[in-house]
Design a protein around this motif. Sequence first.
Motif, PDB file in Angstrom:
ATOM      1  N   ALA A  43      59.223  51.876 106.537  1.00  0.00           N
ATOM      2  CA  ALA A  43      58.478  52.568 107.797  1.00  0.00           C
ATOM      3  C   ALA A  43      57.921  51.721 108.688  1.00  0.00           C
ATOM      4  CB  ALA A  43      57.671  53.631 107.201  1.00  0.00           C
ATOM      5  N   ILE A  44      58.015  51.986 110.048  1.00  0.00           N
ATOM      6  CA  ILE A  44      57.251  51.356 111.022  1.00  0.00           C
ATOM      7  C   ILE A  44      56.004  51.956 110.951  1.00  0.00           C
ATOM      8  CG2 ILE A  44      57.207  51.086 113.588  1.00  0.00           C
ATOM      9  CD1 ILE A  44      59.000  49.038 112.651  1.00  0.00           C
ATOM     10  N   VAL A  45      54.905  51.160 110.820  1.00  0.00           N
ATOM     11  CA  VAL A  45      53.655  51.787 110.828  1.00  0.00           C
ATOM     12  C   VAL A  45      52.764  51.691 111.881  1.00  0.00           C
ATOM     13  CG1 VAL A  45      51.579  51.776 109.292  1.00  0.00           C
ATOM     14  CG2 VAL A  45      53.658  51.240 108.275  1.00  0.00           C
ATOM     15  N   MET A  46      52.284  52.824 112.489  1.00  0.00           N
ATOM     16  CA  MET A  46      51.626  52.829 113.680  1.00  0.00           C
ATOM     17  C   MET A  46      50.348  52.006 113.261  1.00  0.00           C
ATOM     18  SD  MET A  46      53.361  53.742 116.308  1.00  0.00           S
ATOM     19  CE  MET A  46      55.128  53.510 115.831  1.00  0.00           C
ATOM     20  N   PRO A  47      49.675  51.331 114.455  1.00  0.00           N
ATOM     21  CA  PRO A  47      48.649  50.609 114.427  1.00  0.00           C
ATOM     22  C   PRO A  47      47.424  51.597 115.136  1.00  0.00           C
ATOM     23  CG  PRO A  47      49.727  50.181 116.440  1.00  0.00           C
ATOM     24  CD  PRO A  47      50.459  51.247 115.853  1.00  0.00           C
ATOM     25  N   ASN A  48      47.620  52.777 115.303  1.00  0.00           N
ATOM     26  CA  ASN A  48      46.284  53.360 116.057  1.00  0.00           C
ATOM     27  C   ASN A  48      45.237  53.705 114.911  1.00  0.00           C
ATOM     28  OD1 ASN A  48      47.947  55.358 115.246  1.00  0.00           O
ATOM     29  ND2 ASN A  48      47.514  56.734 116.758  1.00  0.00           N
ATOM     30  N   LEU A  49      44.626  52.692 114.293  1.00  0.00           N
ATOM     31  CA  LEU A  49      43.597  53.057 113.493  1.00  0.00           C
ATOM     32  C   LEU A  49      42.111  53.059 114.328  1.00  0.00           C
ATOM     33  CD1 LEU A  49      44.628  50.686 110.524  1.00  0.00           C
ATOM     34  CD2 LEU A  49      45.092  53.188 110.904  1.00  0.00           C
ATOM     35  N   LYS A  50      41.242  53.356 113.440  1.00  0.00           N
ATOM     36  CA  LYS A  50      39.836  53.053 114.241  1.00  0.00           C
ATOM     37  C   LYS A  50      39.171  52.021 113.346  1.00  0.00           C
ATOM     38  CE  LYS A  50      39.113  57.937 115.318  1.00  0.00           C
ATOM     39  NZ  LYS A  50      38.224  59.130 114.970  1.00  0.00           N
TER      40      LYS A  50
END
Length: 356
Positions: A43-50
């Motif tokens: 899976a392409i894992v999105m980087p919009n963490l905090k």
Amino acid sequence: MSVENNAPERLTLRKPDDWHVHLRDSSILPFTVGHTARQFGRAIVMPNLKPPVTTTAQALEYRDRILRAVPQGHHFDPLMTLYLTERTPPSEIERAKSSGKVHGVKWYPAGATTNAEHGVQDIRRCDRTIEAMEANDIPLLIHGEVTDPTVDVFDREHVFIEQELSPLLKRHPRLRVVLEHISTRQAVEFVTQAPARVAATITAHHLLLNRNALFTGGLRPHHYCLPVLKREEHRRALVAAATSGNPKFFLGTDSAPHLRRDKESACGCAGIYSAHAAIELYAEVFEAAGALDRLEGFASSYGADFYQLPRSSELLTLERRSWTVPSLLETQQGALLPLRAGEPMPWSLVTADTTA
Ligand code: NCD
Ligand code: ZN
């Protein structure tokens, strides 16, 4: 892929991959990774963490945390991404490429969606970094919505295509891009006529629901996501694209968990959780369109080809066996309502447990 007849009882396909997912971080990882790894090999894992994942070093640490959360007996390869900012230096792109673990850079227009406040105000300020992406052949993954508050929320995707995406592709003639989670007929038309370096992901919820689902009998916060659901004509255009066999369109769930309390609130979060039943939901869409024989291309082949990765050599089997999605799922951080909560699903995953 084997499809036995017009209404098959079983469907075996090359193991699919999810080309856009939000796994979040910390204590919820066993929950999210558990669902995604059950049916997807990568899976392409999105980087919009905090805070957001802006460096290769952070992406590699995040990858290790994801790998530690993979349930025993599953092979799952998280494909990492960086969150583009106006301060991302071209050298970071070189580092990303040489890591071999970072497969895309995500452009969130500042403020466009969940955790997008660190995103890009003016993409022209990223031109040198994007040139490094062209040189290193790292795709730009795009949340394609303008944030101008004077633009109607239902028009933000097609205005983005005209005002931002077209000029960007002209400025960067070698850049490969994925327009993520497309939601409009205009996006389908744009991607269809664009060169092969332009592709798009499509979610299960944009294929299944139109914007009436936001208001059925009252306000439905669990159907609120970005880009927001559109009219039926747009949903139909998305189904036609997904089931067309055109390799520019491939699977990306955009499964985006938010706790029940954050969705059912005066200012509810955007995001729909679908990882618990993703491939089963897509199978339903493809069957309704009479295109089950094209599910494998969309779910398991075209994305890998675009990302220049080998197609999976594993298989996954679905069977026609009805089940009911739980009305609530407990995560390590609180309860959430998944897509189709409390409702029946016609297709089931055949797991080791059910074949034994
Ligand atoms: C996503 C999230 O919650 O991270 N939300 C959503 O509605 N899709 C962000 C995104 O992909 O826009
Ligand atoms: Zn997303």
